[in-house]
Design an enzyme around this catalytic site. Structure first.
Site, mmCIF file in Angstrom:
data_model
loop_
_atom_site.group_PDB
_atom_site.id
_atom_site.type_symbol
_atom_site.label_atom_id
_atom_site.label_comp_id
_atom_site.label_asym_id
_atom_site.label_seq_id
_atom_site.Cartn_x
_atom_site.Cartn_y
_atom_site.Cartn_z
ATOM 1 N N HIS A 1 -8.877 4.478 -1.638
ATOM 2 C CA HIS A 1 -7.557 3.854 -1.493
ATOM 3 C C HIS A 1 -7.220 2.994 -2.711
ATOM 4 C CE1 HIS A 1 -4.059 2.112 0.169
ATOM 5 N NE2 HIS A 1 -4.591 1.180 0.946
ATOM 6 N N CYS B 1 0.815 -1.221 0.000
ATOM 7 C CA CYS B 1 0.000 0.000 0.000
ATOM 8 C C CYS B 1 0.848 1.271 0.000
ATOM 9 C CB CYS B 1 -0.936 -0.001 1.196
ATOM 10 S SG CYS B 1 -2.010 -1.447 1.248
#
Length: 389
Positions: free
Chosen positions: A336, A85
């Protein structure tokens, strides 16, 4: 050594995009970034692409997709980065190293991800690639299940903090209302976020849907230049410091509630910058789950271990608080899209420093912190940024 500075950017809307591929998302962001920086494609010496993929698309070799999206970059060196991430921040650090080593004057950092075309059950398994599959592949709830375990462990050690997590969610959704690029521009009050219901079901452990970030599509681009080149352009955001620290991947081999890698990265960045948290006007932080933001309060030094709930209760991280955290709405509201996230966070911070953040603006913002992590605080990046032009 040449210092790399941000001189321009672009950012697509995050959410469920009509763009069918990562290539199409990248195409939407390239030209606006060049225009914002006031440069041409021929001025770019290197391209650094952050895409996680890991199964979201059968098309890989995604560094080469920039030229497919814009043939003016057909012969410009391009490299793809992946670091879970924190993929976007990894690409940013690669571009900064490129400039600061003297290998180029101008670089593009491109972050993108197309996630919503993948069935949600597959999304959970793809994201588990950011965990230690040898031990964690069978965790119920996929990657959310990992953070559900982290939240349950926190509650066991320090007491039930469900309401504090709900307060973080409500804060970030309220902030996201001011962000025209956010995936979910809906206000949710603390009572709603703190209540398990048909509209807010429990996802994993004590985490409810409002505690979890969104599956999103999107792209963001940063234009970097060395300081001499930046002096002749319209704006320049410098990095007072940047730091990167890792931690052990397997949760079984560390105290995950310590977020030690995050703590180390924050400590190094603040020390290198010669500042404290009191010098920062805002922070964009990695709230993939509300428990992550709570632990990040402790890792950055706003509270002692177990006391992160006090930070949100006292309003310290509210938009009008002592240190606003995620005035953009954060991952919780903004979305995200994995590869784009780290790039997006730096764009949002840069907008604050140039006072171009619109309704998100923190009055008088002069120095910003960014924290982007991969996995459960396995790889951790901190930037301390300020405007120099």
């Amino acid at each position: 050594m040449a210092q790399a500075q941000i001189v321009g950017w672009s950012h697509t809307a995050f959410g469920k995009s009509e763009a069918e591929t990562t290539e199409a998302l990248i195409a939407q962001a390239l030209a606006p970034a060049l225009e914002h920086a006031g440069i041409g494609a021929e001025d770019v010496d290197g391209i650094f692409v952050g895409v996680y993929n890991n199964g979201f698309s059968r098309q890989d070799f995604q560094g080469a997709l920039v030229a497919m999206a814009d043939e003016r970059f057909a012969h410009t060196p391009a490299t793809r980065y992946e670091n879970a991430c924190a993929t976007g921040s990894a690409a940013l650090h690669g571009a900064m190293d490129f400039i600061e080593s003297g290998r180029g004057r101008i670089a593009l950092v491109v972050g993108a991800e197309k996630m919503t075309a993948t069935p949600i059950a597959e999304v959970g398994d793809i994201l588990l690639g950011a965990s230690y599959r040898a031990e964690e592949a069978e965790v119920d709830g996929g990657f959310a299940g990992l953070f559900g375990q982290i939240a349950a462990s926190y509650f066991q050690r320090y007491g039930d903090k469900s309401e504090e997590l709900a307060m973080i969610a409500a804060k970030n959704h309220a902030n996201g209302m001011a962000n025209p690029l956010a995936h979910m521009r809906k206000p949710f009050d603390v009572a709603f976020c703190n209540t398990v219901s048909d509209k807010n079901p429990r996802v994993a452990g004590p985490l409810r849907r409002t505690d979890c970030s969104l599956v999103s599509d999107g792209a963001a681009v940063l234009v970097l230049a060395d300081a001499d080149t930046a002096a002749g352009l319209n704006r320049a955001i410098s990095f007072r410091a940047r730091a990167h620290a890792n931690d052990i991947m397997a949760l079984s081999r560390r105290d995950v509630l310590e977020f030690k890698g995050a703590r180390l990265a924050w400590g190094r960045a603040l020390a290198d910058a010669g500042v404290t948290l009191d010098d920062l006007s805002l922070v964009e932080s990695h709230d993939c789950f509300t428990i992550a933001e709570l632990l990040e309060y402790e890792a950055m030094g706003l509270a002692e271990p177990g006391q992160g709930g006090r930070v949100i209760r006292e309003g310290i991280t509210a938009k009008d608080g002592r240190l606003p955290v995620n005035p953009s709405g954060g991952l919780k509201s903004k979305g995200h899209p994995i590869g784009a996230t780290g790039v997006s966070m730096h764009v949002m911070a840069a907008q604050q420093l140039t006072h171009d953040a619109g309704d998100m603006q923190i009055p008088g913002a002069s120095m910003a912190g960014v924290f982007n992590m991969g996995g459960a605080a396995v790889t951790n990046y901190v930037s301390i940024m300020e405007r120099v032009k």
